[in-house]
Write a protein that holds these residues in place. Structure first.
Motif, PDB file in Angstrom:
ATOM      1  N   THR A  70       8.792  -2.748  -1.929  1.00  0.00           N
ATOM      2  CA  THR A  70       7.987  -3.751  -2.629  1.00  0.00           C
ATOM      3  C   THR A  70       8.750  -5.056  -2.805  1.00  0.00           C
ATOM      4  N   MET A  71      10.039  -4.943  -3.052  1.00  0.00           N
ATOM      5  CA  MET A  71      10.862  -6.149  -3.217  1.00  0.00           C
ATOM      6  C   MET A  71      11.092  -6.856  -1.889  1.00  0.00           C
ATOM      7  N   ASN A  72      11.408  -6.106  -0.846  1.00  0.00           N
ATOM      8  CA  ASN A  72      11.783  -6.711   0.438  1.00  0.00           C
ATOM      9  C   ASN A  72      10.588  -7.138   1.274  1.00  0.00           C
ATOM     10  N   LEU A  73       9.512  -6.360   1.218  1.00  0.00           N
ATOM     11  CA  LEU A  73       8.330  -6.634   2.050  1.00  0.00           C
ATOM     12  C   LEU A  73       7.079  -6.692   1.161  1.00  0.00           C
ATOM     13  N   PRO A  74       7.017  -7.661   0.266  1.00  0.00           N
ATOM     14  CA  PRO A  74       5.915  -7.691  -0.714  1.00  0.00           C
ATOM     15  C   PRO A  74       4.543  -7.882  -0.101  1.00  0.00           C
ATOM     16  N   THR A  75       4.469  -8.414   1.115  1.00  0.00           N
ATOM     17  CA  THR A  75       3.159  -8.649   1.735  1.00  0.00           C
ATOM     18  C   THR A  75       2.781  -7.557   2.734  1.00  0.00           C
ATOM     19  N   VAL A  76       3.623  -6.525   2.859  1.00  0.00           N
ATOM     20  CA  VAL A  76       3.378  -5.464   3.843  1.00  0.00           C
ATOM     21  C   VAL A  76       3.012  -4.173   3.116  1.00  0.00           C
ATOM     22  N   LYS A  77       1.820  -3.653   3.383  1.00  0.00           N
ATOM     23  CA  LYS A  77       1.382  -2.411   2.765  1.00  0.00           C
ATOM     24  C   LYS A  77       1.945  -1.217   3.536  1.00  0.00           C
ATOM     25  N   PRO A  78       2.637  -0.298   2.848  1.00  0.00           N
ATOM     26  CA  PRO A  78       3.192   0.855   3.556  1.00  0.00           C
ATOM     27  C   PRO A  78       2.133   1.928   3.813  1.00  0.00           C
ATOM     28  N   PHE A  79       2.016   2.338   5.076  1.00  0.00           N
ATOM     29  CA  PHE A  79       1.186   3.465   5.487  1.00  0.00           C
ATOM     30  C   PHE A  79       2.146   4.530   6.004  1.00  0.00           C
ATOM     31  N   TYR A  80       2.498   5.484   5.136  1.00  0.00           N
ATOM     32  CA  TYR A  80       3.504   6.490   5.488  1.00  0.00           C
ATOM     33  C   TYR A  80       3.082   7.291   6.715  1.00  0.00           C
ATOM     34  N   ALA A  81       4.001   7.424   7.690  1.00  0.00           N
ATOM     35  CA  ALA A  81       3.747   8.183   8.909  1.00  0.00           C
ATOM     36  C   ALA A  81       3.904   9.673   8.612  1.00  0.00           C
ATOM     37  N   VAL A  82       2.786  10.363   8.451  1.00  0.00           N
ATOM     38  CA  VAL A  82       2.790  11.755   8.006  1.00  0.00           C
ATOM     39  C   VAL A  82       3.567  12.653   8.962  1.00  0.00           C
ATOM     40  N   LYS A  83       3.568  12.326  10.249  1.00  0.00           N
ATOM     41  CA  LYS A  83       4.259  13.174  11.225  1.00  0.00           C
ATOM     42  C   LYS A  83       5.743  13.320  10.935  1.00  0.00           C
ATOM     43  N   CYS A  84       6.328  12.359  10.234  1.00  0.00           N
ATOM     44  CA  CYS A  84       7.767  12.394   9.968  1.00  0.00           C
ATOM     45  C   CYS A  84       8.137  13.572   9.080  1.00  0.00           C
ATOM     46  N   ASN A  85       7.348  13.804   8.051  1.00  0.00           N
ATOM     47  CA  ASN A  85       7.538  14.963   7.177  1.00  0.00           C
ATOM     48  C   ASN A  85       6.246  15.148   6.387  1.00  0.00           C
ATOM     49  N   PRO A  86       5.455  16.175   6.723  1.00  0.00           N
ATOM     50  CA  PRO A  86       4.155  16.363   6.083  1.00  0.00           C
ATOM     51  C   PRO A  86       4.202  17.163   4.791  1.00  0.00           C
ATOM     52  N   ASN A  87       5.378  17.307   4.191  1.00  0.00           N
ATOM     53  CA  ASN A  87       5.484  18.051   2.940  1.00  0.00           C
ATOM     54  C   ASN A  87       4.460  17.541   1.938  1.00  0.00           C
ATOM     55  N   ILE A  88       3.640  18.439   1.408  1.00  0.00           N
ATOM     56  CA  ILE A  88       2.512  18.031   0.575  1.00  0.00           C
ATOM     57  C   ILE A  88       2.971  17.373  -0.719  1.00  0.00           C
ATOM     58  N   SER A  89       4.128  17.776  -1.228  1.00  0.00           N
ATOM     59  CA  SER A  89       4.638  17.170  -2.453  1.00  0.00           C
ATOM     60  C   SER A  89       5.094  15.731  -2.210  1.00  0.00           C
ATOM     61  N   LEU A  90       5.715  15.491  -1.067  1.00  0.00           N
ATOM     62  CA  LEU A  90       6.096  14.135  -0.712  1.00  0.00           C
ATOM     63  C   LEU A  90       4.854  13.266  -0.541  1.00  0.00           C
ATOM     64  N   GLU A 276       1.255 -18.138   9.457  1.00  0.00           N
ATOM     65  CA  GLU A 276       1.187 -18.893   8.204  1.00  0.00           C
ATOM     66  C   GLU A 276      -0.226 -19.381   7.899  1.00  0.00           C
ATOM     67  N   ASN A 277      -0.992 -19.725   8.919  1.00  0.00           N
ATOM     68  CA  ASN A 277      -2.334 -20.281   8.710  1.00  0.00           C
ATOM     69  C   ASN A 277      -3.439 -19.234   8.797  1.00  0.00           C
ATOM     70  N   GLU A 278      -3.064 -17.969   8.888  1.00  0.00           N
ATOM     71  CA  GLU A 278      -4.061 -16.901   8.967  1.00  0.00           C
ATOM     72  C   GLU A 278      -4.475 -16.465   7.559  1.00  0.00           C
ATOM     73  N   GLU A 279      -5.620 -16.924   7.119  1.00  0.00           N
ATOM     74  CA  GLU A 279      -6.114 -16.535   5.810  1.00  0.00           C
ATOM     75  C   GLU A 279      -6.596 -15.091   5.832  1.00  0.00           C
ATOM     76  N   ASP A 280      -6.454 -14.419   4.706  1.00  0.00           N
ATOM     77  CA  ASP A 280      -6.921 -13.039   4.543  1.00  0.00           C
ATOM     78  C   ASP A 280      -6.218 -12.056   5.480  1.00  0.00           C
ATOM     79  N   LEU A 281      -5.036 -12.391   5.974  1.00  0.00           N
ATOM     80  CA  LEU A 281      -4.299 -11.478   6.837  1.00  0.00           C
ATOM     81  C   LEU A 281      -3.824 -10.273   6.033  1.00  0.00           C
ATOM     82  N   VAL A 282      -4.025  -9.088   6.583  1.00  0.00           N
ATOM     83  CA  VAL A 282      -3.542  -7.843   5.981  1.00  0.00           C
ATOM     84  C   VAL A 282      -2.434  -7.296   6.884  1.00  0.00           C
TER      85      VAL A 282
END
Length: 427
Positions: A70-90, A276-282
Motif C-alpha cells: 500500500t505504501m509503495n504501490l498506492p495506485t496498484v490494486k493487488p490481485f493475489y495469484a492463487v496458484k502460488c499458494n492456495p492455502n485457504i487461510s492465506l 498520466e493523462n488516462e483518466e479513470d485508469l485502474v
C-alpha cells in the motif's frame, strides 16, 4: 497517505470475517515471539496432535507485506495469484486485508468464492480456457478474463458473451527471468490489431491490457518497457474506434525485499510517464511470491539416520515431491535451522561448535528425493527437527502424493500477534 492495516485490531477481524472453520487456540504468545518460538511451543505443548510435517503461516508477515504494498504501490490494486499458494487461510487473510484474486481455474475460483468474496474481485487470468471452464465462470459471475488468440475470442463469444476481455501481450524486452511466461502466453505487437478487431467484431468489450515480465530473477527495469508497450495497445484500440480501455494489469514477478522497492520505483515512474493523462485508469498487479514466500515456515522431523565416516545422512518426512519441491532449482537458497528435541529434549536451543557435512533425504523411495547435500549440520538424532524458512511460494501448490507421502499442506498452524491457531488446510 495510504491507509495501513492496524496490526492488533485487524487480526480479530481477519478471523471473524474470513470464513475460517475448525480453528482452535494452540498457545498464547507475545507479539515478540519468533517463528522458532511458535514451532517449539507447538511441538512441546501438543505432541499428540502434531502430524509432521507441518507449516506455520505467520499473519504478521502478511500484514506487513500488505502495508508495504500500500505504501509503495498506492495506485496498484493487488490481485493475489492463487496458484502460488492456495492455502485457504492465506486466501481468507488476504481477502480480509482487501486483496483481490488472480485465478486460473474453476477450482481456484471456487476456493476464493467459498470465503464470501464477491466475484467482481476476481480476474480469470488464464488466456486459454476450456469451454466448460468458461461456462463455469459465467455461471458464478466472474466477468473479466484474459485472452491472446482469436480462438479464445470465439469461445468466449459462444459461452460467456457478457465477459470483459483483457488482452495479454508479450513484453518485447528480455527481463532475464528464469521463468519466462512469454514462452506460452502473450500476443506479439503485430498481432494486436487483429485481436482487438476480432473481439470488437464479436461484440466483446476489451477493457484493458495485461503482461507478465516473468518470475525469479527478472530485471525490474522490464516493467518500464512493458508498460510503454501496453500504452501503445491502448492507443491502437483508440485508433480503431473501440471503447476506451481502463485496466492496466502489470502482472506478477514481485518478490519481498529490496527488489520490491526497486520494482515499485520503476512501475510508478512508468505509469506517470505513459499514462498520466488516462483518466479513470485502474492499475492491478498479480503478486504471488510477494505475499506467500516469507509467510510460511516448514517444520520436518528426522525419521532416519546413517553415519558414514564424517558424513551424516538423515531422512525427514517431507521432500522434493512435497513442500520442498523448490530445492531442485539451483536459484533457491535453502535456509535451514535445527530443533534437537530428540537429542537434548530439555535444551532445545543449545549449540554445538562441531558440525558435519550432511545429506538430507526426503521420505520417498526415489533417490532423487534429496533435499540437502554436503550441508553443515550439528549431530542430529531421531525425532529432532529441521526447520525451513521462506517455504510459502510454489511449495504446497506443487506438492504431490508420490509414493503415498503427502506434504505439509494439510497441516498448517496460523500465527498472529498474540494468538496462534491450528487448522487443517481444506484447499
Amino acid at each position: 497517505m495510504p491507509t495501513l492495516v492496524a496490526e492488533e485490531s485487524q487480526i480479530t477481524n481477519i478471523f471473524s470475517a474470513s470464513g475460517f472453520k475448525g480453528k482452535k487456540l494452540v498457545t498464547t504468545l507475545s507479539s515478540e515471539a519468533t517463528i522458532s518460538d511458535i514451532i517449539q511451543s507447538i511441538i512441546k505443548t501438543k505432541p499428540s496432535e502434531i502430524d509432521s510435517p507441518f507449516s506455520v503461516l505467520d499473519l504478521r508477515v502478511v500484514i506487513d507485506l500488505m502495508n508495504k504494498w500500500t505504501m509503495n504501490l498506492p495506485t496498484v490494486k493487488p490481485f493475489y495469484a492463487v496458484k502460488c499458494n492456495p492455502n485457504i487461510s492465506l486466501l481468507g487473510a488476504l481477502a480480509s486485508l482487501g486483496a483481490n484474486f488472480d485465478c486460473a481455474s474453476p477450482v481456484e475460483i471456487e476456493s476464493v468464492l467459498s470465503l464470501g468474496v464477491s466475484p467482481d474481485r476476481i480476474i480469470y487470468a488464464n488466456p486459454c480456457k476450456s469451454e466448460s471452464h468458461i461456462k463455469y465462470a459465467a455461471s458464478v459471475g466472474v466477468n473479466v478474463t484474459t485472452f491472446d488468440s482469436v480462438g479464445e475470442v470465439e469461445k468466449i463469444k459462444m459461452w460467456h458473451p457478457n465477459c470483459e476481455l483483457v488482452l495479454r501481450i508479450k513484453p518485447e524486452e528480455d527481463s532475464g527471468a528464469r521463468f519466462s511466461l512469454g514462452l506460452k502466453f502473450g500476443a506479439l505487437r503485430n498481432e494486436v490489431p487483429e485481436l482487438l478487431k476480432a473481439a470488437d467484431d464479436a461484440g466483446l468489450k476489451v477493457t484493458g491490457v495485461s503482461f507478465h515480465i516473468g518470475s525469479a530473477g527478472a530485471s525490474t527495469q522490464a516493467y518500464r518497457g512493458a508498460i510503454l508497450l501496453a500504452k501503445t495497445v491502448f492507443e491502437t484500440a483508440s485508433n480503431l474506434g473501440m471503447p476506451k480501455m481502463k485496466i492496466l494489469n502489470i502482472g506478477g514477478g514481485f518478490t519481498p525485499g529490496s527488489k520490491f522497492d526497486e520494482a515499485s520505483l520503476n512501475i510508478n515512474e512508468a505509469i506517470k510517464s505513459y499514462f498520466e493523462n488516462e483518466e479513470d485508469l485502474v492499475v492491478i498487479g498479480e503478486p504471488g511470491t510477494y505475499f506467500a514466500e516469507t509467510a510460511f515456515t516448514l517444520a520436518t522431523k528426522v525419521i532416519g539416520k546413517r553415519v558414514r565416516d564424517e558424513l551424516r545422512e538423515y531422512w525427514i518426512d517431507d521432500g522434493i515431491y512435497g513442500t520442498l519441491s523448490t530445492v531442485v532449482y539451483d536459484y533457491f537458497i535453502v535456509t535451514c535451522s535445527t530443533l534437537r528435541f530428540g537429542s537434548k529434549p530439555d535444551e532445545v536451543t543449545y549449540k554445538d561448535t562441531k558440525t558435519y557435512p550432511s545429506t538430507v533425504f526426503g521420505p520417498t523411495c526415489d533417490s532423487t528425493d534429496t533435499v540437502l547435500k554436503e550441508y553443515s549440520l550439528p549431530e542430529l538424532e531421531m525425532n529432532d527437527w529441521l526447520v525451513f524458512s521462506n517455504m510459502g511460494a510454489y511449495t504446497s501448490s506443487l506438492g504431490t502424493n508420490f509414493n503415498g507421502f503427502s506434504s505439509s499442506a494439510k497441516n498448517v498452524y496460523i500465527a498472529c500477534s498474540s494468538l496462534s491457531y491450528g487448522a487443517e488446510n481444506k484447499s
